[in-house]
Scaffold this active site. Structure first.
Site, PDB file in Angstrom:
ATOM      1  N   LYS A   1     -34.350  -0.312 -12.469  1.00  0.00           N
ATOM      2  CA  LYS A   1     -35.275  -0.142 -11.395  1.00  0.00           C
ATOM      3  C   LYS A   1     -36.610  -1.194 -11.191  1.00  0.00           C
ATOM      4  O   LYS A   1     -36.768  -1.411  -9.766  1.00  0.00           O
ATOM      5  CB  LYS A   1     -35.463   1.732 -11.612  1.00  0.00           C
ATOM      6  CG  LYS A   1     -34.628   1.616 -10.259  1.00  0.00           C
ATOM      7  CD  LYS A   1     -34.515   3.919 -10.780  1.00  0.00           C
ATOM      8  CE  LYS A   1     -33.381   4.456 -10.926  1.00  0.00           C
ATOM      9  NZ  LYS A   1     -33.437   5.421 -11.822  1.00  0.00           N
TER      10      LYS A   1
ATOM     11  N   ARG B   1     -39.396   8.434 -11.027  1.00  0.00           N
ATOM     12  CA  ARG B   1     -38.025   8.366 -11.958  1.00  0.00           C
ATOM     13  C   ARG B   1     -38.127   7.682 -13.193  1.00  0.00           C
ATOM     14  O   ARG B   1     -38.947   6.934 -13.056  1.00  0.00           O
ATOM     15  CB  ARG B   1     -37.105   7.554 -10.096  1.00  0.00           C
ATOM     16  CG  ARG B   1     -36.647   7.429  -9.592  1.00  0.00           C
ATOM     17  CD  ARG B   1     -36.203   6.811  -8.288  1.00  0.00           C
ATOM     18  NE  ARG B   1     -35.804   7.157  -7.412  1.00  0.00           N
ATOM     19  CZ  ARG B   1     -36.015   6.828  -6.417  1.00  0.00           C
ATOM     20  NH1 ARG B   1     -37.196   6.452  -6.082  1.00  0.00           N
ATOM     21  NH2 ARG B   1     -35.414   8.013  -5.229  1.00  0.00           N
TER      22      ARG B   1
ATOM     23  N   GLY C   1     -27.852  10.579 -17.772  1.00  0.00           N
ATOM     24  CA  GLY C   1     -27.975  11.851 -18.559  1.00  0.00           C
ATOM     25  C   GLY C   1     -29.862  11.387 -18.235  1.00  0.00           C
ATOM     26  O   GLY C   1     -29.945  12.658 -19.523  1.00  0.00           O
TER      27      GLY C   1
ATOM     28  N   MET D   1     -33.067  11.366 -17.044  1.00  0.00           N
ATOM     29  CA  MET D   1     -34.021  12.437 -15.548  1.00  0.00           C
ATOM     30  C   MET D   1     -33.841  11.723 -14.364  1.00  0.00           C
ATOM     31  O   MET D   1     -33.585  11.289 -14.124  1.00  0.00           O
ATOM     32  CB  MET D   1     -35.622  12.782 -16.372  1.00  0.00           C
ATOM     33  CG  MET D   1     -36.645  13.940 -15.725  1.00  0.00           C
ATOM     34  SD  MET D   1     -37.834  14.064 -15.608  1.00  0.00           S
ATOM     35  CE  MET D   1     -38.211  12.516 -14.061  1.00  0.00           C
TER      36      MET D   1
ATOM     37  N   ARG E   1     -29.083  -3.613  -2.612  1.00  0.00           N
ATOM     38  CA  ARG E   1     -28.015  -3.423  -4.164  1.00  0.00           C
ATOM     39  C   ARG E   1     -26.967  -4.454  -3.508  1.00  0.00           C
ATOM     40  O   ARG E   1     -26.800  -4.678  -2.016  1.00  0.00           O
ATOM     41  CB  ARG E   1     -27.722  -2.404  -4.748  1.00  0.00           C
ATOM     42  CG  ARG E   1     -27.562  -1.938  -3.791  1.00  0.00           C
ATOM     43  CD  ARG E   1     -26.411  -0.429  -4.290  1.00  0.00           C
ATOM     44  NE  ARG E   1     -26.954   1.108  -3.051  1.00  0.00           N
ATOM     45  CZ  ARG E   1     -26.536   2.189  -3.783  1.00  0.00           C
ATOM     46  NH1 ARG E   1     -26.881   2.725  -4.766  1.00  0.00           N
ATOM     47  NH2 ARG E   1     -26.950   2.910  -2.494  1.00  0.00           N
TER      48      ARG E   1
ATOM     49  N   HIS F   1      12.360   0.428 -16.507  1.00  0.00           N
ATOM     50  CA  HIS F   1      13.045  -0.716 -15.638  1.00  0.00           C
ATOM     51  C   HIS F   1      12.502  -0.417 -14.140  1.00  0.00           C
ATOM     52  O   HIS F   1      12.419  -1.084 -13.453  1.00  0.00           O
ATOM     53  CB  HIS F   1      14.032   0.006 -15.612  1.00  0.00           C
ATOM     54  CG  HIS F   1      15.420  -0.974 -14.854  1.00  0.00           C
ATOM     55  ND1 HIS F   1      16.378  -0.304 -13.530  1.00  0.00           N
ATOM     56  CD2 HIS F   1      15.933  -2.223 -15.422  1.00  0.00           C
ATOM     57  CE1 HIS F   1      17.208  -1.972 -13.504  1.00  0.00           C
ATOM     58  NE2 HIS F   1      16.642  -1.759 -14.564  1.00  0.00           N
TER      59      HIS F   1
ATOM     60  N   SER G   1       8.797 -21.511 -23.883  1.00  0.00           N
ATOM     61  CA  SER G   1       7.933 -20.456 -22.633  1.00  0.00           C
ATOM     62  C   SER G   1       8.143 -18.504 -23.257  1.00  0.00           C
ATOM     63  O   SER G   1       8.536 -18.409 -24.165  1.00  0.00           O
ATOM     64  CB  SER G   1       9.270 -20.187 -21.430  1.00  0.00           C
ATOM     65  OG  SER G   1       8.828 -18.957 -20.805  1.00  0.00           O
TER      66      SER G   1
ATOM     67  N   CYS H   1       6.628 -16.656 -19.908  1.00  0.00           N
ATOM     68  CA  CYS H   1       7.122 -16.028 -18.216  1.00  0.00           C
ATOM     69  C   CYS H   1       7.414 -13.927 -18.740  1.00  0.00           C
ATOM     70  O   CYS H   1       7.550 -13.729 -18.057  1.00  0.00           O
ATOM     71  CB  CYS H   1       7.993 -17.017 -17.948  1.00  0.00           C
ATOM     72  SG  CYS H   1       9.294 -16.153 -20.012  1.00  0.00           S
TER      73      CYS H   1
ATOM     74  N   TYR I   1       1.698 -23.909 -17.811  1.00  0.00           N
ATOM     75  CA  TYR I   1       1.545 -22.870 -16.642  1.00  0.00           C
ATOM     76  C   TYR I   1       1.108 -21.360 -16.785  1.00  0.00           C
ATOM     77  O   TYR I   1       1.511 -20.888 -17.873  1.00  0.00           O
ATOM     78  CB  TYR I   1       2.755 -23.042 -16.044  1.00  0.00           C
ATOM     79  CG  TYR I   1       4.190 -23.321 -16.488  1.00  0.00           C
ATOM     80  CD1 TYR I   1       4.798 -21.645 -15.919  1.00  0.00           C
ATOM     81  CD2 TYR I   1       4.471 -23.934 -17.366  1.00  0.00           C
ATOM     82  CE1 TYR I   1       5.847 -22.037 -16.823  1.00  0.00           C
ATOM     83  CE2 TYR I   1       6.237 -24.179 -18.021  1.00  0.00           C
ATOM     84  CZ  TYR I   1       6.793 -22.186 -17.948  1.00  0.00           C
ATOM     85  OH  TYR I   1       7.720 -22.746 -18.186  1.00  0.00           O
TER      86      TYR I   1
HETATM   87  C1  PEP Z   1       9.834 -11.517 -22.543  1.00  0.00           C
HETATM   88  O1  PEP Z   1      10.704 -11.314 -22.688  1.00  0.00           O
HETATM   89  O2  PEP Z   1       8.696 -11.839 -21.921  1.00  0.00           O
HETATM   90  C2  PEP Z   1      10.733 -12.004 -20.994  1.00  0.00           C
HETATM   91  C3  PEP Z   1       9.935 -12.575 -20.374  1.00  0.00           C
HETATM   92  O3  PEP Z   1      11.873 -11.649 -21.042  1.00  0.00           O
HETATM   93  P1  PEP Z   1      12.817 -10.123 -20.317  1.00  0.00           P
HETATM   94  O4  PEP Z   1      11.565  -9.100 -19.841  1.00  0.00           O
HETATM   95  O5  PEP Z   1      13.476 -10.484 -19.518  1.00  0.00           O
HETATM   96  O6  PEP Z   1      13.452  -9.769 -21.619  1.00  0.00           O
END
Ligand code: PEP
Ligand code: MG
Length: 889
Positions: A22, A92, A101, A103, A336, A452, A768, A836, A856
């Site tokens: 401060k 302050r 916590g 003062m 700020r 799911h 992947s 993925c 990627y």
């Molecule tokens: C994974 O297992 O990360 C995947 C992309 O496949 P799924 O989620 O379809 O099992």
């Protein structure tokens, strides 16, 4: 001589260790010429000296405080304790790190029986003066003299009652005087002394109290929890008070240098004439918009506008500023970085680049990728009040309104009639997929953020709330009970998947729109990022969305989703029930053109970008009916219609369901293990892909599919499946007379595959990382069981820092990913790698992927913009050592 006390103009923003956060900020503002009320800071070293001297203020510190005080008095032209025009100050605490916590602030120090009268005359408002005095006594006694506020509040309450008032504003100056007499009595009773009338005594008592608060229980615990060293000490800030209630040439207000909701470059704020800060917050009087200050106090307004510009340029950020005008003189009390919505964050970042205040890299670092989610989904208009029915987990962002339905078929039916529905289930399974597709949103009473329902809904960009245990869902009776309310089939509800809130009825919504600034920021992100962003998409509609959001490829087509279409399920079931190879081939032949047309659609939408297609992954029983439900049906038929052909059919089905039953399906007969048992399934899928490629080649399109084998744990599994795919390619090439390119690779989602990646790479053109399964198999957790049973408490009790299914576990799962990349590239330098699993759309995991050298990331279409920004931030962060500071709302 050691310096312990600094006037604000003697410090600067870099001196946090000495002046505390401060104090350093006040010094910085003073240095850049802002009209900050004068004051001084007693250093953190003075705090340590206080403790070294056995909790007493060393004389050197005391004398420096007195010198600073007289300098302050000179600057202000007022003296502490002056009965006519008294100097009042605030006190302050201020440590290097902000520490709750410590003062509380003391305001109006310097008030006593004499100065209160002077204040009353100066402000022509004795009522205000006596009210301030009694507040000061109360605050001082509480934080400095350690007398419980309860005694003061009780006395105040009794006085109000006695006078027949309902609230404080009804109290007059005379009433406050009476209360003050009572307050002094409390002080005498508890301390056996009078309330200190000498302002200097008040000041030193307050300084002692700040130093003492460094070692109060709350502060010690906080430091231990946050690993803040004990030796840092706290600074003390003493600042002259300014008053916005000294008449109609005074006032107080708050303003943002730009609009915090829209980002528009225009001052945004409000103020009150003849008022103190508390009045603005209390909401008793309605504040004026800041622009009207231009007419009421043109000089002050212009000075304020100039100050705002100066502050923005200095901090290179939108500022949130508190100010007070005392008798026509402007004071800045605080500035700020202003909190803002995602929309405003983007516009401000982009416009600041256009105005030459920051560069593009900084602009990219200013926007929190997570917050972009808000902008990509339909959301509830905040103008409307929400009356909550219940709250669950915010599993997939966006909001939706619809009629409650309790099963997937109903959802599909009603939606076909043009109705909007919310699918409500205890939990969903792959059997419900058509209902999820048809519904506006999904609501479950069980399951976590990666159940799911959550995973599928996020993939489709649909609103979803999971794990709302307050709902008692009776699917049979078609009703939900929440405490004593009952919602039945067909009732309208609204769900907000971004907050987990469920409300009755319909609430107006706002449609998402990618603003021009948003597009521009993402274009800058694409220039910076070194890692591509693909999307997981299973059909042409999702692929189109992915393309629109800037995905440059598909990282995962889960082909099993193509099998789950209502029209196809019977054929798939027939294929599974087939007793012989030839029978199975017949069903597969029926499925082939269906898959082919899906692939053609996806290829067309992706306009030549790479598309990675995974062959069938889940265990076959997922395509068959639920065993218990089937058993009930069979039993009923046995009683009611024992000779019917339907019974025969169902009995056969039940037999197969029993055969396929697995103790632990996650680790069971799935992925390439299925491909090894039934190579004809993979052969059909590969051919469908190649026919699609060959067909589109007629239109001049050049498509290079990447064909991915799931769940490989041993190189031999991949070797065999590779052969099946290669044979299919040769067959299609011969049959069609067309040549085409393709690659074959694997998912790395079993630890053994990661550990033997050098061998696997012999047979793979790419890897992947399926980090969903890799997380399950590395931790040995089954995701749904973990999330439903113990993961939440693991996170709450800090056994795990985060949910590893949402945020990649870099130390464990990440190590396997690094190992696999390294080993894979020793066999094949430059081996293409991507991710993925769901982590491909999470910012810290994206940063990890960049550092690990992946080519990627792939995530759900709706997270593509977020991933583009996160990928750019990773590059900037590691290449230029710049770090982001988000100030989002
Ligand atoms: C994974 O297992 O990360 C995947 C992309 O496949 P799924 O989620 O379809 O099992
Ligand atoms: Mg998987």
């Amino acid at each position: 001589m050691e310096k312990f006390v600094y006037l604000f103009n003697e410090g600067n923003g870099t001196m946090k260790e000495t002046l505390g956060g401060k104090g350093a900020n006040l010094a910085e503002m003073t240095n850049i010429g802002l009209p900050v009320p004068h004051g001084f800071t007693i250093s953190t070293q003075a705090c340590n000296a206080y403790y070294e001297a056995g909790k007493s203020i060393p004389s050197l510190v005391e004398s420096q405080v007195l010198v600073a005080l007289s300098r302050l008095e000179e600057k202000m032209g007022k003296k502490l304790g002056d009965p006519v025009d008294p100097l009042l100050v605030s006190v302050r605490s201020g440590s290097v790190f902000s520490m709750p916590g410590m003062m509380d602030t003391i305001l109006n120090l310097g008030m006593n029986d004499e100065t209160v009268e002077g204040m009353g005359k100066l402000t022509s408002n004795p009522r205000f003066a006596y009210d301030s005095y009694r507040r000061f006594i109360q605050m001082f006694c509480n934080v400095v003299l350690d007398i419980n506020v309860y005694y003061f509040e009780q006395l105040l309450e009794e006085t109000r009652e006695q006078k027949g008032y309902n609230s404080d504003p009804e109290m007059t100056a005379e009433d406050w005087k009476e209360v003050i007499v009572g307050y002094k009595g409390i002080v005498k009773k508890h301390t056996r002394k009078d309330f200190p009338q000498d302002p200097k005594e008040q000041l030193f008592l307050a300084i002692n109290a700040v130093f003492d608060s460094w070692n109060n229980q709350r502060a010690i615990v906080y430091r231990r929890l946050n690993k803040i060293p004990d030796h840092l000490g706290t600074a003390v800030n003493i600042q002259s008070m300014v008053f916005g209630n000294m008449g109609n040439d005074s006032g107080t207000g708050v303003a943002f240098t730009r609009n915090p909701s829209t980002g528009e470059h225009k001052l945004y704020g409000e103020y009150l004439i003849n008022a103190q800060g508390e009045d603005v917050v209390a909401g008793i009087r309605t504040p004026q918009p800041i622009q009207t200050l231009k007419d009421e106090m043109p000089g002050v307004y212009q000075q304020f506008v100039d100050t705002c510009k100066q502050l923005e340029l200095h901090y290179q950020e939108m500022q949130d500023i508190e100010f007070t005008v005392e008798k026509g003189k402007l004071f800045i009390l605080q500035t700020r970085n202003g909190k803002r919505t995602a929309q405003a964050a983007i516009r401000i970042a982009v416009e600041m680049v256009e105005e030459g205040i920051i560069d593009k890299q900084n602009a990219l670092l200013r926007v929190d990728p997570e917050q972009l989610d808000q902008l990509l989904h339909r959301r509830i208009d905040d103008k409307h009040q929400r009356v909550l029915l219940a709250k669950g987990l915010p599993a997939s962002p966006g909001a939706a309104t619809g009629q409650v339905v309790f099963d997937a078929d109903e959802a599909e039916q009603l939606s076909a009639e043009g109705k909007k529905v919310i699918l409500v289930r205890p939990e969903t399974t792959p059997d419900d997929i058509h209902g999820i597709v048809a519904a506006q949103g999904i609501l479950t009473s069980r399951g976590g953020m990666t159940s799911h329902a959550a995973v599928v809904a996020r993939g489709m960009g649909k609103a979803c709330i999971c794990g709302c245990e307050a709902l008692k869902i009776d699917v049979k009776a078609k009703q939900i009970t929440v405490e004593d309310q009952v919602i039945v089939y067909g009732d309208l509800i609204t769900i907000d998947g971004s907050t987990g809130e469920i409300m009755l009825g319909e609430i107006p919504m706002i449609e998402p729109k990618l603003s021009d600034e948003f597009q521009l920021l993402l274009a800058w992100a694409d220039q910076e990022k070194k890692i591509s962003v693909r999307a997981n998409a299973d059909n042409p509609v999702d692929a189109r969305k992915a393309f629109e959001f800037g995905a440059t490829g598909i990282g995962l087509v889960r082909t099993e989703h193509m099998f789950m279409d209502a029209a196809r399920v019977p054929i798939v079931q027939k294929m599974i029930l087939a007793e012989h190879y030839s029978e199975r081939k017949e069903s597969l032949a029926q499925l082939l053109p269906m898959q082919q047309s899906d692939f053609e659609g996806i290829f067309e939408e992706m306009k030549g970008y790479p598309v990675n297609i995974r062959l069938l992954d889940p265990p076959l029983h997922e395509f068959l009916p639920n065993k218990d439900e089937l058993l009930v049906e069979v039993t009923k038929l046995q009683i009611q219609n024992p000779t019917s052909p339907e019974l025969q059919e169902k009995e056969l089905l039940l037999k197969k369901v029993r055969q396929l039953h697995e103790i632990n399906p996650m680790l069971g007969h799935r992925g390439c293990r299925l491909g090894l048992t039934y190579p004809e399934i993979y052969e059909m899928q590969a051919k469908a892909i190649f026919y699609a490629v060959a067909t589109l080649a007629d239109n001049g399109a050049e498509i290079q599919p990447e064909i991915m084998i799931p769940l490989v744990g041993h190189v031999n599994e991949l070797k065999r499946m590779r052969q099946v795919v290669t044979d299919a390619a040769v067959a299609v090439q011969e049959e069609t007379g067309k040549q085409f390119q393709y690659t074959i690779g694997t998912m790395i989602e079993i630890p053994r595959a990661a550990l033997t990646a050098d061998q696997i790479a012999e047979e793979a053109d790419f890897f992947s990382f399926g980090t969903n399964d890799l997380t399950q198999t590395t931790f040995g957790y089954s995701r749904d069981d973990a999330e439903g049973k113990f993961l939440q408490s693991y996170i709450e009790e800090k056994v795990l820092p985060e949910n590893p299914f949402a945020v990649l576990d870099q130390n464990g799962v990440g190590k396997l990913v690094e190992t696999a990349v390294k080993l894979g590239r020793t066999t094949k330098p430059g081996l293409k790698t991507g991710i993925c699993g769901e982590h491909g759309g999470e910012k810290s995991s994206i940063d990890f992927c960049y550092r690990t050298g992946l080519d990627y990331v792939s995530c759900s279409p709706y997270r593509v913009p977020l991933a583009r920004l996160a990928a750019a931030q990773a590059t900037i962060r590691h290449q230029s050592n710049k770090n982001e500071v988000f100030t989002t709302a």
